[in-house]
Design a protein around this motif. Structure first.
Motif, short mmCIF file in Angstrom:
data_model
loop_
_atom_site.label_atom_id
_atom_site.label_comp_id
_atom_site.label_asym_id
_atom_site.label_seq_id
_atom_site.Cartn_x
_atom_site.Cartn_y
_atom_site.Cartn_z
N MET A 44 33.05 38.14 21.18
CA MET A 44 33.34 37.14 22.66
C MET A 44 32.62 37.35 23.99
O MET A 44 31.97 39.10 24.15
CB MET A 44 35.03 37.48 22.53
CG MET A 44 35.79 36.72 23.97
SD MET A 44 37.14 37.60 25.01
CE MET A 44 36.75 38.95 24.85
N MET A 45 32.41 36.66 24.43
CA MET A 45 31.38 36.75 26.00
C MET A 45 32.21 36.94 26.61
O MET A 45 33.49 36.10 27.04
CB MET A 45 30.37 35.29 25.99
CG MET A 45 29.19 35.79 24.81
SD MET A 45 28.20 34.38 25.45
CE MET A 45 27.48 34.66 23.79
N LEU A 46 32.28 37.43 28.36
CA LEU A 46 32.93 37.84 29.52
C LEU A 46 32.57 37.22 30.84
O LEU A 46 31.04 38.16 30.59
CB LEU A 46 34.36 39.11 29.41
CG LEU A 46 35.15 39.00 30.43
CD1 LEU A 46 36.46 39.64 29.78
CD2 LEU A 46 34.67 40.09 31.86
N VAL A 47 32.89 36.83 31.31
CA VAL A 47 31.89 36.47 33.47
C VAL A 47 33.26 36.98 34.03
O VAL A 47 34.31 36.61 34.08
CB VAL A 47 32.11 35.05 33.08
CG1 VAL A 47 31.16 34.77 34.20
CG2 VAL A 47 30.92 34.32 31.80
N THR A 48 32.34 38.01 34.43
CA THR A 48 33.02 38.58 35.53
C THR A 48 33.25 37.11 36.60
O THR A 48 32.77 36.69 36.66
CB THR A 48 32.76 39.71 36.25
OG1 THR A 48 31.02 39.42 36.59
CG2 THR A 48 32.72 40.60 34.97
N GLY A 49 34.27 37.34 38.07
CA GLY A 49 33.78 37.30 39.25
C GLY A 49 34.44 35.78 38.87
O GLY A 49 34.07 35.11 39.30
N ALA A 50 34.97 35.04 38.01
CA ALA A 50 35.06 33.99 37.40
C ALA A 50 35.77 32.36 37.90
O ALA A 50 36.03 31.75 37.72
CB ALA A 50 36.13 33.94 35.20
#
Length: 273
Positions: free
Chosen positions: A1-7
């Motif tokens: 799974m990919m995760l983007v911070t500051g979403a």
């Protein structure tokens, strides 16, 4: 799974949307998460759970003094190492921006990313065309800026988000690479011409005075940051180009002038005000 911070921020939300548009399983992390996101508060290390994350898109946590920004990034990278994240993509600052007031936090973070032992990619993002447009100040007969005749190799935020999504979707193909993502140089005069108004240059001292005396709501670190952008553009430090963005996108970048004009137009005072 990919995760983007500051979403829930502008770049983070656009990057998450671009990943999902490509059919990539991705989620977001935020201090104030929407449903389905993870709570990630960079100032609260107990919230930094990155278990199960294969690729982390680390959107720079700016809007603070350098030591606080670097501390936040270090905390996230420590969590990434602890939880076995497979690859880190960090959104940094264009190479030409080394002299800007907010460059040190980015360059220190790049060193931390590279020293983490994790596979990494660094995206050195150019300044937003949207920012360029909104930094023009409306006056009675047109717009004013401290940019003079200098040009900025500006980039539409949407292109930077798409580039981040492309890299995150195939991180192995970009391992250990630094991409310099800048656009076509534009000037304040060109924006004014498109708007059908005149552009008037003000001095850097007057610009700094206005930031300090006439711009409520700025945090202490922001006036010198903005002044450094103005002098950098004015004196030709930020107009260099690179093919990296178009190469990543597989198409020409969006016209930054059109984007800057739209941003400037959105701040235009209503008639009669």
């Amino acid at each position: 799974m990919m995760l983007v911070t500051g979403a829930n921020g502008s770049l983070g939300s656009a990057t998450l949307a671009a990943l999902r548009a490509r059919g990539v399983a991705a989620t977001g992390g935020s201090r104030t998460p929407d449903e389905g996101m993870r709570r990630l508060d960079f100032d609260d290390r107990t919230s930094l759970d990155l278990a199960g994350v294969s690729t982390l898109v680390l959107i720079s946590a700016g809007y603070a003094e350098d030591d606080q920004v670097v501390g936040r990034h270090a905390a996230v990278l420590d969590a990434a190492v602890r939880d076995g994240v497979g690859h880190v993509v960090y959104t940094s600052l264009t190479t030409a921006g080394d002299h800007l007031g907010f460059a040190p936090a980015h360059r220190v973070t790049e060193r931390l990313v590279q020293a983490s032992g994790l596979p990494w990619t660094i995206l050195r993002n150019g300044l937003y065309a949207e920012l360029f447009g909104t930094l023009l100040t409306w006056a009675d007969d047109g717009v004013e800026s401290a940019f003079g005749d200098g040009a900025l190799a500006a980039v539409a935020r949407e292109d930077l988000a798409e580039a981040a999504a492309i890299v995150a979707a195939d991180p192995a193909g970009h391992r250990g690479r630094v991409h310099d993502l800048v656009g076509t140089p534009i000037t304040a005069g060109q924006v004014a011409d498109r708007l059908g108004v005149v552009h008037r240059t003000i001095g850097l001292g007057e610009y700094r005075r206005r930031l300090l005396d006439e711009t409520p709501g700025l945090l202490p670190f922001q006036p010198p940051m903005l002044a450094s952008i103005a002098t950098g553009i004015r004196h030709g430090f930020l107009d260099g180009t690179s093919p990296d963005l178009a190469d990543l996108l597989g198409r020409p970048a969006r016209d930054p002038l059109t984007t800057a004009v739209a941003a400037a137009s959105s701040t235009r005072p209503a008639a009669g005000r």
